[in-house]
Design an enzyme around this catalytic site. Structure first.
Site, PDB file in Angstrom:
ATOM      1  N   HIS A 177       0.793  -1.232   0.000  1.00  0.00           N
ATOM      2  CA  HIS A 177       0.000   0.000   0.000  1.00  0.00           C
ATOM      3  C   HIS A 177       0.825   1.282   0.000  1.00  0.00           C
ATOM      4  CE1 HIS A 177      -3.376   2.507   0.284  1.00  0.00           C
ATOM      5  NE2 HIS A 177      -4.038   1.950   1.263  1.00  0.00           N
ATOM      6  N   TYR A 226     -14.293   6.302   9.188  1.00  0.00           N
ATOM      7  CA  TYR A 226     -13.327   6.773   8.192  1.00  0.00           C
ATOM      8  C   TYR A 226     -13.823   6.376   6.814  1.00  0.00           C
ATOM      9  CZ  TYR A 226      -8.670   7.106   5.884  1.00  0.00           C
ATOM     10  OH  TYR A 226      -7.608   7.410   5.064  1.00  0.00           O
ATOM     11  N   THR A 266      -4.837  10.872  -0.304  1.00  0.00           N
ATOM     12  CA  THR A 266      -6.182  10.705   0.269  1.00  0.00           C
ATOM     13  C   THR A 266      -6.423  11.704   1.394  1.00  0.00           C
ATOM     14  OG1 THR A 266      -5.399   9.048   1.870  1.00  0.00           O
ATOM     15  CG2 THR A 266      -6.241   8.242  -0.260  1.00  0.00           C
TER      16      THR A 266
END
Length: 804
Positions: free
Chosen positions: A484, A600, A613
């Site tokens: 990620h 979230y 993000t």
């Protein structure tokens, strides 16, 4: 099978009969063509950089501008107002003949003027793209005057046919919100989570922070904002991803699944060959920058910087922090099968292998009966366990010799291909209509097993440090696992859409399920990697495997398929599908836990340079009012619908704020980092950063580009999306993909060790919430239809005052 000595071009040995020299001409050729290809790639990147620096112009237009200036000048019309004469007499005359000096002066003036014009256009576009009022226009209503003028100016200034990185120069920087505004938004977002006493305590902490060190931290952060293209992204990557010392398997890596309606073949090596060749075609498109940047409203570009590290990238473990290494090029993939690692070359004489040629190599790997070297089978478990243990093992046992060579073959590969030795079953039936009710449980159970296999596998059969792993099961079902830190999910989603469409729509398979075509040549054989693993290293491998096994055995992963209705129903009732689904998650989670929790939702900030993000806090005052109304039988349906629409509207507002740089959490995170650099303690920031995200959610885009419209718009292109592990130990991770008008996949993860969570139970909560919301809105439609019919009847009925 090729042995290790085939990996080197030249070797010699001394025997009883003298010197023995062994030269591998095939490898020499491969090295020559690899160097030739790298040289061509560097030239291509240089030309692309020149093109991007002049976009929205073009080098050919700059040359034409110089020609026009020179033509006018020598015809007696000086467009430079004597600047050309000044350049010739003061600079070039001492080096050149007068005529040649005038020609060069014309070129300098024409080229310089064109560059200034392009710089002006780039600056204008940067300012225009800093405006985000267009996002706040309500759908279905007339567009305001300012957005209309803005769109006209953008279309006048922006160029045509941009390449992947053409728009980077005029993307604005992520704005730095004011401290007061961020604190106000934060306090509003946590109001539903606290009682009056707790909320008053948070208000005091926030005010104390603002009056003491808050302004100082903001000033330091402002300096970083001035000197950096994005004040968040580098710290986010460093401190959120690379500083983490826990296993990245499950905790960081995420996964994606195959297309659900079509099984093009059941031959593992054929599917793997098609997908791998498609991925290399995609990489070529990236290298040549032929892929267009993603656009909003067809003319607002998104940042493309995350694509740079998609291939040839690996995460290197460190004792305190990891690092990301990206290699300029790679000519091979690393392949894992039944405990053995191989290096497979993808080029032969500078030509990318065709799927039929690659399948021959993969078939040879499948047929290989050579047992794994000692310690090789579980070697990848080092990438799945605690990072300090892997860093120590790498430094101690993999820094020299055959281990270093073999490790570099994996780390320098374009990506990793896993030929799994298990079958994945996701069904070939139509998810919506062909599953009998009694079979849906078993089918979703198979989806759960499939998703778990892609998320973590057995911990030792995935190389979790690589930018991504392609995983193909024994029965040719595909999935991918992604590290990620280098990029976010949409980047790999774009790749997955490309390779799946190429696999099915372009490459295809023959009648037997093998790849199409006839091999043009016999390529280099796969090279089986050799390892020299001592007992002490193997103990570390097994220790890491124990750590990783404990992590993945605790994962409770479930896929809930919402097929009774989808975004078509939501849009019919003039509600945002994303906001609608977020409200269903709020209702489901409240019913599951009995209280409101910090939620979230990931929102992208790629409207800005190097953006990644931002957080949308879905649990809001408006959503909590609606959820309470749904649980209160005394509240009317009309009031519930009113509150639902208010909650969805506020969620959309929050999402737009996050996309336009007005988020809360990244700003507070950066203030926290500054405080740590300055050794300043803040109870307020400590409290904010320690709050657990009990519900972490993300939406996966359904499609990215219409490369094959018939693939994306028909059911064969529908994908099941992907997911990630839970963020909080006692919370849920939920990823969802809206695949069609009436089909949504929810990927729900939690920990089995938590008594508060159960993924299947939460799936049932989502199902019930979606059903309740549908019934609520259908009652509104029935009421509106009934009122309309009554009005129509009263209009048609004759008046009693009229004569018979």
């Amino acid at each position: 099978m090729a042995e290790a000595h085939e990996a080197v071009a030249f070797s010699f040995s001394v025997g009883h009969e003298g010197f023995n020299v062994d030269v591998s001409y095939d490898v020499f050729k491969a090295l020559f063509y690899a160097g030739y290809r790298s040289w061509k790639l560097r030239c291509r990147r240089t030309l692309n950089s020149l093109y991007n620096s002049l976009y929205p112009g073009h080098p050919s237009r700059g040359i034409a501008c110089c020609g026009v200036v020179a033509g006018l000048y020598f015809k007696g019309y000086d467009p430079s107002f004597h600047i050309i004469d000044w350049l010739e007499s003061n600079i070039f005359r001492r080096y050149l003949q007068p005529r040649n000096g005038k020609i060069l002066a014309c070129i300098v003036f024409g080229g310089g003027g064109y560059i200034l014009f392009i710089q002006l256009r780039q600056y204008t576009l940067k300012k225009l793209f800093s405006y985000h009022g267009w996002m706040y226009q309500e759908h279905g209503k007339n567009i305001g005057l300012v957005p209309k003028i803005w769109s006209v100016l953008v279309k006048l200034c922006v160029g045509r046919n941009p390449s992947l990185f053409s728009c980077q120069n005029f993307l604005p920087s992520l704005p730095l919100p004011s401290l007061d505004e961020t604190l106000r938004r934060y306090l509003r977002s946590v109001r539903p989570l606290y009682d009056d006493n707790e909320y008053q305590r948070m208000e005091k902490l926030a005010e104390e922070f603002k009056q003491t060190i808050g302004r100082k931290l903001q000033r330091y952060l402002w300096l970083k904002w001035i000197i950096s293209t994005n004040y968040v992204s580098d710290w986010w990557e460093k401190f959120i991803y690379l500083r983490g010392r826990s296993p990245i398997m499950v905790n960081s890596n995420f996964y994606g699944l195959d297309a659900i309606y079509i099984r093009p073949t059941t031959i593992q090596t054929a599917r793997a060959a098609n997908l791998t060749c498609a991925a290399f075609r995609y990489r070529t498109e990236l290298d040549h920058e032929n892929i267009k940047p993603l656009m909003i409203q067809k003319f607002v570009p998104l940042c493309s910087s995350q694509y740079e590290r998609q291939f040839n990238t690996v995460r290197i473990p460190g004792k305190e922090t990891d690092k990301i290494i990206h290699y300029a090029d790679s000519h091979h993939v690393a392949v894992y099968h039944k405990g053995r690692w191989y290096k497979v070359f993808m080029f032969y004489k500078d030509n990318l292998l065709q799927p039929c040629e690659l399948q021959l190599q993969l078939d040879e790997i499948i047929r290989d009966t050579t047992p794994p070297n000692y310690g090789e089978e579980h070697l990848a478990a080092l990438t799945a366990g605690e990072r300090p243990l892997w860093a120590e093992a790498r430094e101690t046992y993999f820094s020299s010799g055959v281990n270093r060579y073999s490790l570099e073959a994996i780390e320098k590969a374009a990506f990793v291909l896993i030929l799994d030795d298990e079958d994945f079953e996701i069904g070939t039936q139509d998810v919506k209509s062909d599953w009998p009710t009694s079979d849906k449980g078993s089918m979703t159970g198979k989806l759960d097993d499939y998703a778990r296999a892609i998320l973590h596998g057995k911990a030792y059969n995935r190389w979790f440090d690589k930018s991504f792993n392609f995983i193909v099961s024994r029965n040719a079902v595909f999935g991918f696992n992604v590290e990620h830190s280098w990029a976010d999910a949409p980047i790999t989603g774009h790749l997955a859409e490309y390779v799946l469409s190429e696999d099915i729509m372009n490459y295809g398979y023959d009648a037997l399920g093998n790849t199409c075509g006839t091999p043009r040549f016999t390529a280099l054989k796969p090279i089986k990697l050799k390892w020299n693993i001592p007992e002490s290293c193997n103990l570390m491998i097994e220790k890491s495997l124990v750590q990783a096994t404990k992590v993945y055995n605790d994962v409770d992963l479930h896929i809930y398929v919402q097929d009774s209705y989808g975004k078509g129903f939501m849009k019919k009732h003039r509600l945002s599908p994303d906001a609608y689904i977020q409200m269903s998650l709020q209702l489901a989670h409240y019913r599951d836990s009995g209280h409101f929790n910090l939620t979230y939702e990931a929102s992208m900030t790629r409207l800005f340079r190097d953006g990644r993000t931002e957080t949308v806090r879905s649990c809001s005052i408006e959503s909590s009012h609606w959820v309470k109304a749904m649980e209160d039988p005394t509240v009317s349906k009309v009031e519930r619908i009113k509150l639902l629409r208010a909650a969805c509207d506020h969620h959309q507002l929050q999402y737009r704020d996050a996309m336009s740089g007005k988020g809360i959490d990244r700003h507070l995170f950066c203030l926290y980092v500054v405080s740590k650099y300055l050794n300043l303690d803040s109870p307020f920031l400590h409290q904010v950063l320690q709050e657990p995200w009990k519900l972490s959610t993300s939406q996966t885009p359904a499609s990215y580009e219409d490369r094959y419209p018939q693939f994306n718009r028909k059911k064969k292109g529908i994908k099941a999306g992907g997911g990630f592990g839970p963020v909080a130990a006692d919370g849920y991770g939920v990823s969802y993909i809206i695949t069609s008008e009436d089909l949504i996949f929810f990927h729900i993860s939690s920990n089995k060790s938590s008594a508060e969570t159960d993924s299947k139970r939460f799936g049932q909560r989502i199902q019930q919430a979606m059903q309740d919301m549908r019934e609520l809105l259908e009652s509104e439609s029935k009421s509106a239809s009934s009122s309309k019919n009554e009005k129509k009847i009263s209009t048609v009925a004759p008046s009693t005052d009229q004569p018979a």
